[in-house]
Design an enzyme around this catalytic site. Structure first.
Site, short mmCIF file in Angstrom:
data_model
loop_
_atom_site.label_atom_id
_atom_site.label_comp_id
_atom_site.label_asym_id
_atom_site.label_seq_id
_atom_site.Cartn_x
_atom_site.Cartn_y
_atom_site.Cartn_z
CE LYS C 57 -4.13 2.05 1.91
NZ LYS C 57 -4.57 2.33 0.53
N GLY C 84 -8.08 7.30 1.48
CA GLY C 84 -7.25 8.41 1.94
C GLY C 84 -5.88 8.01 2.44
CB CYS C 142 -3.29 8.95 -4.68
SG CYS C 142 -4.66 8.63 -3.57
CB THR C 204 -9.25 5.06 -8.55
OG1 THR C 204 -8.58 6.05 -7.77
CG2 THR C 204 -9.02 3.71 -7.91
N GLY C 228 -12.54 -1.09 -10.72
CA GLY C 228 -13.30 -2.28 -11.05
C GLY C 228 -13.62 -2.37 -12.53
C1 LIG Z 1 -9.59 0.52 -1.95
C2 LIG Z 1 -8.48 0.92 -2.89
C3 LIG Z 1 -7.31 1.45 -2.39
C4 LIG Z 1 -6.29 1.83 -3.23
N1 LIG Z 1 -5.13 2.34 -2.71
C5 LIG Z 1 -4.11 2.67 -3.53
C6 LIG Z 1 -2.88 3.12 -3.03
O1 LIG Z 1 -2.67 3.19 -1.82
N2 LIG Z 1 -1.90 3.45 -3.90
C7 LIG Z 1 -2.07 3.34 -5.26
O2 LIG Z 1 -1.14 3.63 -6.01
N3 LIG Z 1 -3.22 2.90 -5.77
C8 LIG Z 1 -4.25 2.55 -4.95
N4 LIG Z 1 -5.42 2.07 -5.49
C9 LIG Z 1 -5.56 1.94 -6.95
C10 LIG Z 1 -5.28 0.50 -7.43
O3 LIG Z 1 -3.96 0.12 -7.17
C11 LIG Z 1 -5.56 0.39 -8.94
O4 LIG Z 1 -4.68 1.26 -9.61
C12 LIG Z 1 -6.98 0.75 -9.32
O5 LIG Z 1 -7.87 0.30 -8.34
C13 LIG Z 1 -7.41 0.19 -10.68
O6 LIG Z 1 -7.39 -1.20 -10.72
P1 LIG Z 1 -8.69 -2.12 -10.42
O7 LIG Z 1 -9.81 -1.60 -11.23
O8 LIG Z 1 -8.26 -3.50 -10.77
O9 LIG Z 1 -8.97 -1.97 -8.94
C14 LIG Z 1 -6.45 1.68 -4.63
C15 LIG Z 1 -7.63 1.14 -5.13
C16 LIG Z 1 -8.64 0.76 -4.29
C17 LIG Z 1 -9.89 0.20 -4.88
#
Ligand SMILES: Cc1cc2nc3c(=O)[nH]c(=O)nc-3n(C[C@H](O)[C@H](O)[C@H](O)COP(=O)(O)O)c2cc1C
Ligand SMILES: Cc1cc2nc3c(=O)[nH]c(=O)nc-3n(C[C@H](O)[C@H](O)[C@H](O)COP(=O)(O)OP(=O)(O)OC[C@H]3O[C@@H](n4cnc5c(N)ncnc54)[C@H](O)[C@@H]3O)c2cc1C
Ligand SMILES: Cc1cc2nc3c(=O)[nH]c(=O)nc-3n(C[C@H](O)[C@H](O)[C@H](O)COP(=O)(O)OP(=O)(O)OC[C@H]3O[C@@H](n4cnc5c(N)ncnc54)[C@H](O)[C@@H]3O)c2cc1C
Ligand SMILES: Cc1cc2nc3c(=O)[nH]c(=O)nc-3n(C[C@H](O)[C@H](O)[C@H](O)COP(=O)(O)O)c2cc1C
Ligand code: FES
Ligand code: FES
Lengths: 303, 279, 303, 279
Positions: C57, C84, C142, C204, C228
């Site tokens: 993370k 956050g 982020c 995201t 997602g």
């Molecule tokens: C709950 C949550 C927490 C996340 N925390 C981080 C983070 O701390 N650092 C980061 O670079 N990306 C973070 N992301 C982004 C994910 O690493 C990823 O780039 C993004 O969710 C897209 O992929 P997915 O659709 O497969 O989830 C987070 C995503 C989610 C859903």
């Protein structure tokens, strides 16, 4: 301009940019062809017309065939299109489409796109002078055509373009924003400064799909635009950000499929909403959304 | 937008919204499923070749890849007047998440439907006898067409015996299968070529109007065979559709005069409008 | 660097930025907490570890509590989070987390975010010197924290930041791009010019939801990030655009839930993929995706 | 990450992946549904208070608003050894698309499941007798806890008689309903206050350990009542969860020492860790 529920229906006197509307539900440009729909549904379409104002598919100066098929790809809770703005061009629109669109029971908004500000100027003056047309929408946001992106992505470009176009028509001018911008609210402010009467958003998000059998791009246009419920949350965030920064009305859209969804956009600060992709699933979606919005019992109770 | 301009096309108008129809039966027919639904609000007489956009009223989506989302196009195979409304029958081949979901509906479940849509088959040209040519699931729209034309000649081709079960929807069809398990081991287009060959051409030419539906390579062969012999043909095509009523411009097919929306100007097109059947 | 199937498994010798990997499936930062997962699943987690490299993370210099709840909102085929970036801070990470992450059977990538380039510099040197760490990821993307957006949204900012940070560690440096940029490929090129060893995307998309009962923002953090399957098509388009313009490897993510999805990203030009939100639905999603990728029969036949 | 550090917590480890369990029964229990599923691969003895993340294996999603997408958390109500594996029982209240879909599963359908997850109820403090307090669907985790503790005192509160049917899962519970249709017309927390009042406090204090689960206002009342009397209480809380195994940091609840992930450090929390029950 503010929208409120009156018991059992719309507040009388509701209007958008001075144009009286029977309610706040429009269609997204390019997601409902009223002329085609009349061929499929006959005059019943006019009696039960789904929208409170009708927005035409975007037209350009020259006729366009659009992109080669395939033009559609279904995604989780959404779709990508690479339609490519097929249309009859300015002349064809005026000669063929406009006379038919006049028969619709609601005000007409004509959406235009240009490959240059000059083209936009020709479209604005050509269409804007027609009495049948209630408002004009500038599509600064189509991700399928290079210039669309450039014009609407940066505040300066937008301001310069609207500045030049604004004097060319007396009709209210809606600027449709692209969601593929770093700061859509900044672009909206620029449009407002230059005299836009309203902004609408979001257009489709840039998206792509690969043919599982070949590993190559599925869409004839290679990339396309993502729409539908999948993009709802992105649209809400942008509408909210824009509505906080401009005073002109905001027309919110992106994934609206129910009165519940529409109310989220109003909560986010939109004055009107538009239904897009959901029309494909239900030609009466606009009416359904309007009904659900007007019938508080169809929606969760507000504390 | 005058009605007159299009009055000539074989199109029954659809109500301008999605409605629900209760599934009354869903049975296997060999490799296919035959689904009946009671359409209380729709018109009683769709035209052969027209289609409906269908979705399950509940749980349309949420499959392994989170699809389907859009409705799917299906020719109606048969329509009968029923107690209050019409009983529509659809013949389905499961090829993906949408057809699988529809194929899993139980009697009592509801279909969400829009239709009838599109332009159906036109009358045979004056002085000609109809000849129906169907391949695989493409037999579906020919069922009601055969009923309407009154026992015309029908040539059908299928992959296997299980698929050929669909031939039971026709009276005395000529059959071909890829594996020879039922009927001739041949392509249905070979039957077509032979039938047209055997025909005694009247002086003026035109003895037959061909009505065909099936996979693109088959339709392309039908087009070529008919073009060579100057036989008029009407082809019911397919393309990916989002809306079915001309709204999305997604279903276009290239014709000699440019792209046409298949859901609006088709799905039945006169063969000579095409340079080639796409795909 | 190129990835190919060997019969029945990964090509031996597969690597990312010189780090040997047993396969191409990583996790998205912040979507799998290996320490927490070991509490829930015990040592079986290590025996069946779902990823081929583990991305931590995102950590920051100071400890963070994260945003007030609610932090989650479910959307059509996706979710919005406003977590956050809660974390123990640099000291806490080194003292508490790192010793436990070392026990994982795969290389460790540490993700860092700074509110200034100075902070990033401290994080890079503090973590980068540890032998246990295989690679560093700079989270420039982020959307929950102001600076993340600014640094990764424009090519110039990105180039300047990476330029200063690059010399501070010998470890391979992955730059994670924000999707909320006009031209992610331009940002990727800037990162490459400044010496980044790889880029990862997408993070995201900015999104928002409204509480149906109150009409106010649902999330404690007001806006959040959409992830997602809903965003898969957007991610594919950006990965494709980036992979066409850089030579360094691209780690593709956004909505991957199956081997089929993963292959689309490889088709789009990614060298590796990462599984994010799908981990929440299935803690073994990474293994499942890897398996489906390696077993061609699980996927549509290529002509 | 040493096992020892957490060995003391009442947690049965889960297999590290999602698995399928076949639904064996799904019956109405008054206003609720009681769903049984045969978990062939999971552990036989989850700890009372632990939960599972559930989703329908098929058609999870695609509802009117295109949800559910994420799995949903459910306490197990009972677990029994069964022929090869465990038979898990879940008590469900339909409140939205996820619980509605799960409630519509038929025997033979499959559940996708991860678990058991979280930390369950701890043993009663030495020298105290357990007292279980449940409100509405919050009775679910108390069913197995009551079984394990061997017929402890149980106080249950429900909205209506239909909801109070769930009391049948307990031996001789004291009942309160909002409408007085079954048991006393009272809040279950009034029963709690009276029970603690009536108690002969032994010299050292502590006569009772309270175990409570129910809606937030009820739990907050339980917390206050117990805090005032110095009675130890363990509260099974709820919060919105995406993953259930500490991956997403979405389920945090504010405690006196900051946010904790409820799926990892809960769902059962000692009441004195909380300033107040959130929401
Ligand atoms: C709950 C949550 C927490 C996340 N925390 C981080 C983070 O701390 N650092 C980061 O670079 N990306 C973070 N992301 C982004 C994910 O690493 C990823 O780039 C993004 O969710 C897209 O992929 P997915 O659709 O497969 O989830 C987070 C995503 C989610 C859903
Ligand atoms: C006018 C008309 C009439 C029809 N009549 C019948 C009929 O009577 N009976 C019948 O069984 N079928 C009929 N069809 C075909 C039927 O509509 C399709 O089989 C159906 O849409 C397939 O849906 P699916 O979800 O099962 O499969 P899909 O997954 O949609 O796959 C079908 C095809 O679509 C493409 N595809 C794959 N994934 C995607 C995606 N994500 N987005 C877009 N395209 C994709 C591929 O080419 C694939 O082969 C008709 C089609 C038309 C246009
Ligand atoms: C540890 C634990 C154990 C539980 N045990 C049980 C049990 O044994 N039995 C039982 O019946 N229930 C139990 N629950 C509650 C159960 O998980 C919820 O009722 C369920 O998740 C609701 O899902 P839904 O789709 O039916 O409703 P949802 O639509 O998810 O609505 C539930 C609540 O979520 C919020 N919400 C609404 N829309 C959204 C959205 N789009 N995104 C995020 N939140 C939204 C609202 O506050 C709403 O009231 C437990 C919960 C936890 C955390
Ligand atoms: C098939 C299709 C065609 C579209 N054509 C246009 C267009 O011509 N001009 C335009 O401004 N927007 C066009 N849009 C964008 C929609 O008007 C709308 O902004 C977008 O789809 C988001 O709303 P939705 O999610 O409700 O569909 C099109 C969208 C779709 C799906
Ligand atoms: S399917 Fe939409 S225009 Fe034909
Ligand atoms: S639900 Fe994901 S961390 Fe608790």
């Amino acid at each position: 301009m503010s929208w409120q529920l009156a018991a059992g229906g719309w507040q009388s006197g509701f209007e958008l940019c001075g144009v009286p509307l029977r309610g706040p539900v429009l269609n997204g440009s390019g997601t409902f062809d009223a002329i085609a729909a009349r061929r499929a549904f006959g005059d019943a379409l006019l009696e039960q017309f789904p929208f409170d104002a009708f927005v035409s598919k975007t037209i350009t100066v020259e006729p366009r065939d659009g992109n080669p098929p395939p033009r559609l790809w279904e995604t989780p809770a959404g779709m990508i299109n690479s339609i490519g703005l097929p249309n009859r061009g300015l002349e064809g629109f005026l000669a063929h489409d406009l006379p038919q669109l006049v028969e619709l029971p609601v005000p007409l908004v004509v959406s235009v796109m240009g490959f240059s500000v000059d083209e936009l100027a020709r479209l604005l003056s050509g269409v804007g002078e027609r009495a049948e047309v209630a408002m004009m929408e500038l599509n600064f946001s189509c991700p399928n055509v290079e210039t669309g992106l450039v014009m609407g992505a940066e505040p300066e470009e937008t301001e310069a373009a609207v500045d030049r176009l604004r004097p060319l028509t007396e009709k209210p001018l809606i600027v449709k924003l692209t969601p593929n911008a770093v700061d859509p609210a900044g672009v909206a402010e620029a449009a407002e400064r230059a005299g836009a009467d309203a902004v609408s958003l979001v257009n489709t998000l840039k998206g792509m799909a690969f043919d599982p059998r070949t590993g190559r791009a599925w869409l004839g246009g290679v990339t396309g635009g993502l729409s539908g419920p999948a993009i709802g949350a992105v649209a809400l965030e942008q509408v909210h950000a824009v509505a906080e920064r401009v005073r002109i009305p905001v027309i919110g859209m992106g994934g609206i499929a129910s009165g519940h969804d529409a109310r989220e956009f109003l909560d986010a600060g939109a004055a009107c909403v538009a239904v897009g992709t959901e029309n494909f699933r239900d030609p009466a979606a606009g009416r359904r959304v309007a009904f659900e919005l007007a019938e508080p019992q169809a929606l969760p109770v507000r504390d | 937008m005058t009605q007159a301009a299009t009055a000539a096309e074989p199109r029954t108008l659809a109500p301008p919204g999605r409605r629900l129809a209760r599934v009354t039966a869903n049975d296997a027919l060999g490799a296919y499923r035959l689904i009946s639904a009671h359409d209380r609000e729709g018109p009683l007489e769709p035209r052969p070749g027209q289609f409906y956009m269908l979705a399950a009223a509940e749980r349309w989506g949420g499959g392994a890849d989170e699809r389907p989302y859009l409705p799917r196009a299906f020719s109606y195979a048969r329509a009968r007047r029923a107690d209050r409304g019409a009983l529509l029958e659809f013949l389905l081949e499961a090829v993906g998440p949408g057809t699988e979901r529809l194929g899993s509906l139980d009697p009592g479940d509801e279909l969400a439907l829009v239709g009838p849509l599109g332009v159906g088959f036109r009358q045979p040209e004056v002085g000609t006898r109809p000849l129906l040519v169907g391949g695989g699931i493409g037999t579906a729209p020919l069922v009601c067409l055969a009923d309407e034309l009154g026992a015309p000649r029908v040539l059908l081709g299928f992959r296997s015996g299980a698929h050929a079960e669909a031939a039971r929807l026709f009276e005395r069809p000529s059959l071909a299968t890829d594996d020879g398990s039922v009927g001739r081991r041949a392509l249905v287009t070979e039957l077509l070529a032979e039938t047209l060959q055997d025909e005694d051409l009247p002086a003026e030419g035109l003895a037959t109007t061909v009505y065909a539906c099936g996979p693109p390579p088959m339709l392309e062969a039908v087009r070529t065979i008919c073009a060579e012999r100057g036989v008029p043909a009407q082809l019911a095509l397919e393309s990916g559709m989002a809306c079915g009523f001309g709204a999305c411009f997604g279903c276009v097919v290239a014709t000699r005069d440019g792209y046409v929306r298949l859901c609006l100007d088709g799905p039945v097109l006169e063969a000579d409008r095409l340079q080639a059947v796409p795909e």
